[in-house]
Design a protein around this motif. Sequence first.
Motif, PDB file in Angstrom:
ATOM      1  N   ALA A  47       0.647  -1.252  -0.103  1.00 38.73           N
ATOM      2  CA  ALA A  47       0.075   0.039  -0.230  1.00 38.73           C
ATOM      3  C   ALA A  47       0.710   1.365  -0.099  1.00 38.73           C
ATOM      4  CB  ALA A  47      -0.878  -0.031   1.068  1.00 38.73           C
ATOM      5  N   MET A  48       1.963   1.311   0.721  1.00 38.32           N
ATOM      6  CA  MET A  48       2.689   2.471   0.737  1.00 38.32           C
ATOM      7  C   MET A  48       3.420   2.601  -0.789  1.00 38.32           C
ATOM      8  SD  MET A  48       2.700   3.653   3.800  1.00 38.32           S
ATOM      9  CE  MET A  48       4.252   4.858   3.930  1.00 38.32           C
ATOM     10  N   VAL A  49       3.869   1.433  -1.194  1.00 38.64           N
ATOM     11  CA  VAL A  49       4.632   1.540  -2.568  1.00 38.64           C
ATOM     12  C   VAL A  49       3.573   2.181  -3.582  1.00 38.64           C
ATOM     13  CG1 VAL A  49       5.672   0.408  -4.572  1.00 38.64           C
ATOM     14  CG2 VAL A  49       6.314   0.043  -1.995  1.00 38.64           C
ATOM     15  N   ALA A  50       2.262   1.663  -3.594  1.00 38.10           N
ATOM     16  CA  ALA A  50       1.280   2.073  -4.461  1.00 38.10           C
ATOM     17  C   ALA A  50       1.092   3.710  -4.233  1.00 38.10           C
ATOM     18  CB  ALA A  50      -0.082   1.288  -4.083  1.00 38.10           C
ATOM     19  N   GLY A  51       1.260   4.061  -2.779  1.00 38.46           N
ATOM     20  CA  GLY A  51       0.671   5.339  -2.756  1.00 38.46           C
ATOM     21  C   GLY A  51       1.912   6.360  -3.114  1.00 38.46           C
ATOM     22  N   TYR A  52       3.128   5.833  -3.173  1.00 36.92           N
ATOM     23  CA  TYR A  52       4.353   6.673  -3.458  1.00 36.92           C
ATOM     24  C   TYR A  52       4.412   6.661  -5.066  1.00 36.92           C
ATOM     25  CZ  TYR A  52       5.981   6.805   1.341  1.00 36.92           C
ATOM     26  OH  TYR A  52       6.043   7.113   2.720  1.00 36.92           O
ATOM     27  N   LEU A  53       4.295   5.553  -5.792  1.00 38.78           N
ATOM     28  CA  LEU A  53       4.734   5.265  -7.133  1.00 38.78           C
ATOM     29  C   LEU A  53       3.635   5.103  -7.913  1.00 38.78           C
ATOM     30  CD1 LEU A  53       7.688   2.508  -6.600  1.00 38.78           C
ATOM     31  CD2 LEU A  53       7.683   5.206  -6.680  1.00 38.78           C
ATOM     32  N   GLY A  54       2.233   5.026  -7.471  1.00 40.17           N
ATOM     33  CA  GLY A  54       1.144   5.002  -8.359  1.00 40.17           C
ATOM     34  C   GLY A  54       0.854   6.137  -8.942  1.00 40.17           C
ATOM     35  N   ASP A  55      -0.030   6.262 -10.240  1.00 37.06           N
ATOM     36  CA  ASP A  55      -0.657   7.342 -10.652  1.00 37.06           C
ATOM     37  C   ASP A  55      -1.478   8.109  -9.727  1.00 37.06           C
ATOM     38  OD1 ASP A  55      -2.094   9.131 -12.182  1.00 37.06           O
ATOM     39  OD2 ASP A  55      -2.189   7.667 -14.049  1.00 37.06           O
ATOM     40  N   PRO A  56      -1.600   9.265  -9.435  1.00 38.17           N
ATOM     41  CA  PRO A  56      -2.384   9.801  -8.497  1.00 38.17           C
ATOM     42  C   PRO A  56      -3.749   9.947  -8.802  1.00 38.17           C
ATOM     43  CG  PRO A  56      -0.759  11.452  -9.308  1.00 38.17           C
ATOM     44  CD  PRO A  56      -0.154  10.157 -10.150  1.00 38.17           C
ATOM     45  N   ARG A  57      -4.066   9.779 -10.112  1.00 32.23           N
ATOM     46  CA  ARG A  57      -5.610   9.462 -10.693  1.00 32.23           C
ATOM     47  C   ARG A  57      -6.206   8.170 -10.551  1.00 32.23           C
ATOM     48  NH1 ARG A  57      -3.325  11.376 -16.367  1.00 32.23           N
ATOM     49  NH2 ARG A  57      -2.207  10.015 -15.801  1.00 32.23           N
ATOM     50  N   ASP A  58      -5.243   7.175  -9.949  1.00 30.49           N
ATOM     51  CA  ASP A  58      -5.557   5.836  -9.945  1.00 30.49           C
ATOM     52  C   ASP A  58      -6.123   5.824  -8.253  1.00 30.49           C
ATOM     53  OD1 ASP A  58      -6.009   2.948  -9.968  1.00 30.49           O
ATOM     54  OD2 ASP A  58      -4.053   2.680  -9.028  1.00 30.49           O
ATOM     55  N   ARG A  59      -7.475   5.337  -8.222  1.00 26.36           N
ATOM     56  CA  ARG A  59      -8.029   5.493  -6.677  1.00 26.36           C
ATOM     57  C   ARG A  59      -6.966   4.907  -5.803  1.00 26.36           C
ATOM     58  NH1 ARG A  59     -10.183   8.423  -3.603  1.00 26.36           N
ATOM     59  NH2 ARG A  59     -11.130   7.433  -1.660  1.00 26.36           N
ATOM     60  N   PRO A  60      -6.638   3.332  -5.709  1.00 24.47           N
ATOM     61  CA  PRO A  60      -5.934   3.045  -4.819  1.00 24.47           C
ATOM     62  C   PRO A  60      -4.671   3.872  -4.184  1.00 24.47           C
ATOM     63  CG  PRO A  60      -6.360   1.311  -6.055  1.00 24.47           C
ATOM     64  CD  PRO A  60      -6.763   2.631  -6.928  1.00 24.47           C
ATOM     65  N   ALA A  61      -3.871   4.327  -5.341  1.00 25.23           N
ATOM     66  CA  ALA A  61      -2.898   5.366  -5.110  1.00 25.23           C
ATOM     67  C   ALA A  61      -3.301   6.551  -4.424  1.00 25.23           C
ATOM     68  CB  ALA A  61      -2.095   5.563  -6.388  1.00 25.23           C
ATOM     69  N   ARG A  62      -4.415   7.066  -4.760  1.00 25.49           N
ATOM     70  CA  ARG A  62      -4.860   8.366  -4.150  1.00 25.49           C
ATOM     71  C   ARG A  62      -5.204   8.182  -2.760  1.00 25.49           C
ATOM     72  NH1 ARG A  62      -8.171   9.373  -7.795  1.00 25.49           N
ATOM     73  NH2 ARG A  62     -10.224   8.922  -6.941  1.00 25.49           N
ATOM     74  N   THR A  63      -5.757   7.079  -2.598  1.00 28.83           N
ATOM     75  CA  THR A  63      -6.226   6.447  -1.144  1.00 28.83           C
ATOM     76  C   THR A  63      -4.979   6.360  -0.301  1.00 28.83           C
ATOM     77  OG1 THR A  63      -8.160   5.423  -1.942  1.00 28.83           O
ATOM     78  CG2 THR A  63      -7.464   4.768   0.220  1.00 28.83           C
ATOM     79  N   CYS A  64      -4.095   5.747  -0.547  1.00 32.03           N
ATOM     80  CA  CYS A  64      -2.886   5.497   0.138  1.00 32.03           C
ATOM     81  C   CYS A  64      -2.167   6.952   0.450  1.00 32.03           C
ATOM     82  CB  CYS A  64      -1.929   4.724  -0.478  1.00 32.03           C
ATOM     83  SG  CYS A  64      -2.283   3.093  -0.593  1.00 32.03           S
ATOM     84  N   GLY A  65      -1.993   7.662  -0.699  1.00 25.48           N
ATOM     85  CA  GLY A  65      -1.757   9.234  -0.331  1.00 25.48           C
ATOM     86  C   GLY A  65      -2.469   9.913   0.565  1.00 25.48           C
TER      87      GLY A  65
END
Length: 69
Positions: free
Chosen positions: A47-65
């Motif tokens: 979850a942390m990696v998805a938040g740091y590296l994911g596309d901010p438009r992607d819901r899981p990455a945005r949620t982690c952020g």
Amino acid sequence: MLTSVRETLVDTHRAWHPKTYEELIEPLDLTDRAAVAEALLVLRVGAMVAGYLGDPRDRPARTCGEARR
């Protein structure tokens, strides 16, 4: 000196996570709390990696952020 302090902090932090997860799931009376704690740690790291590296438009990455704030 700084390296040994850093190593001590990192080692302490790494030991804290599984121990904390094991304590949290203790009431569930699972047979292998260590394995479950390790799985929870893997999920947290993912979850942390998805938040740091994911596309901010992607819901899981945005949620982690949002959770980091």
